[in-house]
Motif scaffolding. Structure first.
Motif, PDB file in Angstrom:
ATOM      1  N   LEU A 130       0.830  -1.209   0.000  1.00  0.00           N
ATOM      2  CA  LEU A 130       0.000   0.000   0.000  1.00  0.00           C
ATOM      3  C   LEU A 130       0.861   1.253   0.000  1.00  0.00           C
ATOM      4  O   LEU A 130       0.578   2.229  -0.719  1.00  0.00           O
ATOM      5  N   ASP A 131       1.919   1.230   0.843  1.00  0.00           N
ATOM      6  CA  ASP A 131       2.812   2.397   0.856  1.00  0.00           C
ATOM      7  C   ASP A 131       3.430   2.639  -0.522  1.00  0.00           C
ATOM      8  O   ASP A 131       3.524   3.767  -1.002  1.00  0.00           O
ATOM      9  N   GLU A 132       3.846   1.522  -1.130  1.00  0.00           N
ATOM     10  CA  GLU A 132       4.427   1.652  -2.483  1.00  0.00           C
ATOM     11  C   GLU A 132       3.410   2.173  -3.480  1.00  0.00           C
ATOM     12  O   GLU A 132       3.704   3.016  -4.337  1.00  0.00           O
ATOM     13  N   GLY A 136       3.539   5.577  -5.451  1.00  0.00           N
ATOM     14  CA  GLY A 136       3.374   5.592  -6.910  1.00  0.00           C
ATOM     15  C   GLY A 136       2.239   6.495  -7.343  1.00  0.00           C
ATOM     16  O   GLY A 136       2.355   7.259  -8.308  1.00  0.00           O
ATOM     17  N   LEU A 137       1.098   6.420  -6.625  1.00  0.00           N
ATOM     18  CA  LEU A 137      -0.043   7.273  -6.967  1.00  0.00           C
ATOM     19  C   LEU A 137       0.285   8.744  -6.760  1.00  0.00           C
ATOM     20  O   LEU A 137      -0.104   9.602  -7.554  1.00  0.00           O
ATOM     21  N   GLN A 138       1.011   9.029  -5.633  1.00  0.00           N
ATOM     22  CA  GLN A 138       1.393  10.412  -5.396  1.00  0.00           C
ATOM     23  C   GLN A 138       2.318  10.924  -6.494  1.00  0.00           C
ATOM     24  O   GLN A 138       2.194  12.069  -6.951  1.00  0.00           O
ATOM     25  N   THR A 175      12.749   6.655 -11.513  1.00  0.00           N
ATOM     26  CA  THR A 175      12.100   6.163 -10.300  1.00  0.00           C
ATOM     27  C   THR A 175      11.296   4.925 -10.669  1.00  0.00           C
ATOM     28  O   THR A 175      11.276   4.486 -11.834  1.00  0.00           O
ATOM     29  N   SER A 176      10.640   4.368  -9.638  1.00  0.00           N
ATOM     30  CA  SER A 176       9.773   3.214  -9.914  1.00  0.00           C
ATOM     31  C   SER A 176       8.650   3.586 -10.860  1.00  0.00           C
ATOM     32  O   SER A 176       8.115   2.748 -11.587  1.00  0.00           O
ATOM     33  N   LEU A 177       8.322   4.869 -10.844  1.00  0.00           N
ATOM     34  CA  LEU A 177       7.256   5.327 -11.741  1.00  0.00           C
ATOM     35  C   LEU A 177       7.689   5.303 -13.194  1.00  0.00           C
ATOM     36  O   LEU A 177       6.849   5.193 -14.097  1.00  0.00           O
TER      37      LEU A 177
END
Length: 777
Positions: A130-132, A136-138, A175-177
């Motif tokens: 969820l944190d990830e 990611g959503l942010q 980034t992961s994004l």
């Protein structure tokens, strides 16, 4: 070959082998059965199976006995150990049961704990996910917010900020994004967003171009108003300072003065032109490496706008508004050229300028093709000249407009010539050719300020008190007035035009010569030709003389004007035309007097074959002399022209008498008639001498011709040397005609002497005719 010796197996050897393979080694925890293979193979190969087995059995039995011996020696200890082991086993069993029970309870408790641990780990894993996901959503929201703000910035016109935001998205650190499909989709949409920014800034520039077109006329009007104010200010200063009188608006002296109070037509209280949309568009297209594209688009749009400035056909009343729009258009182009670096080239602006001015020139000339009103030409010139002066201050090449103005000027001058020519013809036609009467000194001074006179004539008239009759007629005054108006209108058109003075001076000289010669001089010649009134002819001659003087004075005054403006010398050549017309007018005076003289000669009633000579001259000569002197002396002419009139009249009288003697109207005469004519000639000559107008030379031919006959000197006349010295004025043809008349009279007489004299005259006439055939006929 001796038989192979079979090995002999003993218990010791077998025991040693088994020790090697660890079968009997108590210290070894493993059995090395691999080494058993070679032993068995050897036994089989030597076929000693039975021997080996027996030896092996013996070894086993030996070992069993050894075991029994050992067991027998330690049995009691073994029993006690067994008992102890059984006790230990019992304790162990109890302990195992307790351990089992404890293990079961612990297992029961641990199972619950493991399940909770598993649940906790799962929960932590979910929380981490969820944190990830939240991170990611942010991150996605931040990117989407940037994308959304790009759209808002485009709507707000912040195109450069929007473009920078796209560059920030593209240059984000990995980034992961970065590996998500969403981010890849955003990256793939960046060209589209750049295209939207490009389209938006292009639309903004297009709207700016439309706005610029709408205010171009206002810009031009402000520029023209500023130039008009500048012109008036400089004209006032130039009138005060003679040193700068020859300097025009735009000259170096005037430009330096004007720079102190320069007026910006693009940024003032009335109008502020914002070039930000254009600059933003250039900046954005430069950043997108598409500057050539917007440059071509801008050039095409401005070309299309320039094509719409001049309508076809051109309505002349709207020319002023059109020139205002042209001035505003190219002021904007000049500002863009000077403030946008390499975006605009001078060649592109020159192409627009040349094309527009070419169309303007053609449109103006087409609109004026059938125009005959000079005032319209003046208005067109003012509109064009204002634009020239305004655009020259922005370093535009206005040579083509100057050429157009000069072409229009030539047409204007032709129209002006025609217009004033008709006025001059009307002035001459309506002139009464009587001396101009002025009643007051103010009227006299006004007239003297208008006409051109020599200094002596002007001073003489200024000293004459009013009322008085001026030497010239009303027509001369009105003509001088219109000549001044013509010159004023001429220079009114060319005022302020940068041109070659010599060309203008030549054109003015030509125009003045045309007006003075073709319209005034020729009209006066026609008027003189149709006039029989001697007083009017005299006034015409006086007017012509004053026109001759006016030509030289006009030339001098115009040259002085042009010299003050660094012009050339103006030559007025019409004086020769007025002199020729004056000569014709004088001849016309002679013709008018000749008609009256003919009437008087009709009263002569000569007898051409009298029996004797008269004692006194003919009676009609008194009236002729009286009329001639009265009429000529009463003419308002200079003495030199009066003498010219006398000379013409006397020459005509002499020709009439000569016609009597040698003409065909009188078929015959005698010597008495010739003597009577000579008496009348002498009488006329004496009377004219008495009145101070001696013109005896007019009668020289008549007297010489008559003297050849009367002195019977025909034979002497036939001698060349005598003829050239004594009878040079005698023409052989006329002498022959006179001799033939005398011969005809003598041959018709009945008396022999007369007939002989007649025959003699006939022969003399034939001799004169033979010696000089065709001479002086």
């Amino acid at each position: 070959m001796p038989p192979r010796r079979r090995p002999h197996f003993t218990q010791e050897s077998i025991d040693q082998q088994l020790q090697q393979i660890h079968l009997l080694d108590q210290a070894s925890s493993s059995e090395n059965l691999e080494q058993l293979g070679p032993i068995i193979k050897q036994i089989h190969a030597n076929r000693q199976q039975e021997v080996y087995l027996r030896t092996l059995q013996g070894l086993i039995e030996s070992k069993d006995a050894e075991i029994e011996s050992i067991c027998g020696d330690n049995y009691q200890e073994f029993i006690s150990s067994v008992s102890t082991l059984f006790s230990i086993k019992s304790y162990t069993t109890n302990l195992r049961e307790k351990i089992t029970t404890l293990d079961a309870s612990v297992s029961q408790v641990g199972k619950s704990l493991v399940e909770k641990k598993k649940a906790l780990l799962q929960t932590k894993k979910t929380a981490a996910n969820l944190d990830e996901a939240i991170d990611g959503l942010q991150a996605c929201l931040r990117v989407l917010d940037v994308v959304n703000r790009v759209g808002e910035m485009v709507k707000e016109g912040k195109y450069w900020s929007a473009l920078r935001s796209l560059e920030d998205i593209e240059s984000m650190p990995p980034t992961s994004l970065s590996t998500t499909p969403l981010f890849q989709h955003l990256l793939s949409s960046l060209p589209s967003l750049r295209g939207q920014i490009k389209d938006a800034v292009t639309a903004s520039m297009k709207q700016w171009l439309l706005d610029i077109r709408n205010v171009s006329a206002q810009i031009g009007q402000l520029a023209l108003d500023a130039m008009e104010l500048r012109t008036r200010r400089w004209r006032g200063r130039r009138e005060k300072d003679p040193i700068i009188k020859s300097s025009r608006v735009g000259s170096a002296v005037e430009t330096i003065t004007y720079e102190k109070t320069e007026y910006n037509v693009l940024d003032n209280e009335q109008l502020k032109v914002d070039f930000k949309p254009l600059y933003e568009c250039i900046h954005i297209y430069t950043a997108l490496d598409s500057l050539d594209e917007i440059r071509r688009s801008y050039q095409a749009d401005r070309k299309a706008q320039s094509d719409l400035i001049i309508p076809e056909p051109l309505p002349l009343p709207s020319l002023s508004a059109i020139t205002q729009e042209i001035v505003g258009y190219f002021i904007v182009e000049n500002h863009v050229l000077n403030t946008t670096g390499s975006f605009r080239s001078e060649r592109e602006v020159e192409d627009l300028w040349d094309a527009l001015i070419s169309r303007l020139s053609k449109a103006v000339e087409d609109a004026l093709r059938n125009e005959k009103d000079p005032d319209i030409y003046l208005k067109v010139k003012e509109a064009l000249l204002g634009s020239v002066m305004a655009l020259e201050s922005y370093s535009y090449s206005t040579g083509s407009i100057h050429s157009l103005i000069l072409r229009l000027f030539e047409k204007y001058v032709n129209i002006l010539e025609s217009k004033f020519g008709k006025r001059f013809e009307n002035i001459v036609a309506q002139d009464d050719f009587q001396p101009m009467y002025v009643e007051k000194a103010s009227e006299r001074d006004e007239v003297l300020e208008t006409v051109w006179l020599t200094r002596e004539q002007r001073q003489q008239l200024e000293q004459t008190s009013a009322p008085l009759n001026l030497p010239w007629s009303q027509g001369f005054y009105l003509s001088c007035q219109d000549i001044r108006n013509f010159v004023q209108n001429f220079y009114q058109f060319i005022e302020g035009v940068s041109q070659h003075h010599r060309n203008i001076d030549d054109l003015l000289s030509k125009s003045l010569d045309t007006i003075l010669s073709n319209y005034i001089s020729d009209s006066m010649a026609k008027r003189a030709q149709n006039t029989t009134n001697l007083s009017q002819l005299a006034q015409i001659i006086t007017n012509l003389e004053h026109f001759e003087i006016a030509c030289s004075e006009l030339e001098r005054s115009l040259t002085n004007i042009r010299s003050s403006q660094r012009g050339g010398t103006i030559r007025v050549k019409a004086a020769a035309s007025f002199a020729a017309t004056r000569t014709k007018a004088l001849a016309r005076v002679t013709e008018a007097m000749s008609s009256k003289l003919d009437e008087l000669f009709d009263l002569s009633e000569y007898d051409w074959t009298p029996k004797s000579r008269k004692d006194a001259p003919s009676m009609y000569l008194d009236g002729l002399v009286s009329w001639l002197t009265t009429v000529v002396d009463s003419l308002a002419l200079k003495d030199v022209y009066k003498e010219e009139a006398y000379r013409g009249a006397v020459s005509y009288i002499a020709s009439c008498f000569m016609d009597f003697l040698t003409g065909r109207d009188i078929p015959m005469m005698n010597e008495h008639a010739i003597a009577n004519v000579l008496m009348d000639v002498d009488f006329l000559d004496e009377e004219l001498k008495r009145s101070g107008h001696s013109h005896s030379a007019a009668f020289t031919e008549l007297r010489s011709t008559a003297s050849v006959v009367m002195s019977d000197a025909v034979n002497a006349y036939l001698v060349a040397s005598i003829r050239q010295t004594s009878y040079a004025a005698v023409k052989p043809k006329r002498l022959q005609a006179l001799l033939e008349k005398l011969a005809r009279y003598g041959l018709e007489c009945r008396d022999a002497p007369s007939r002989e004299r007649g025959d003699k005259r006939r022969k003399e006439a034939e001799a004169v005719g033979r010696l000089f055939p065709g001479e002086n006929r």
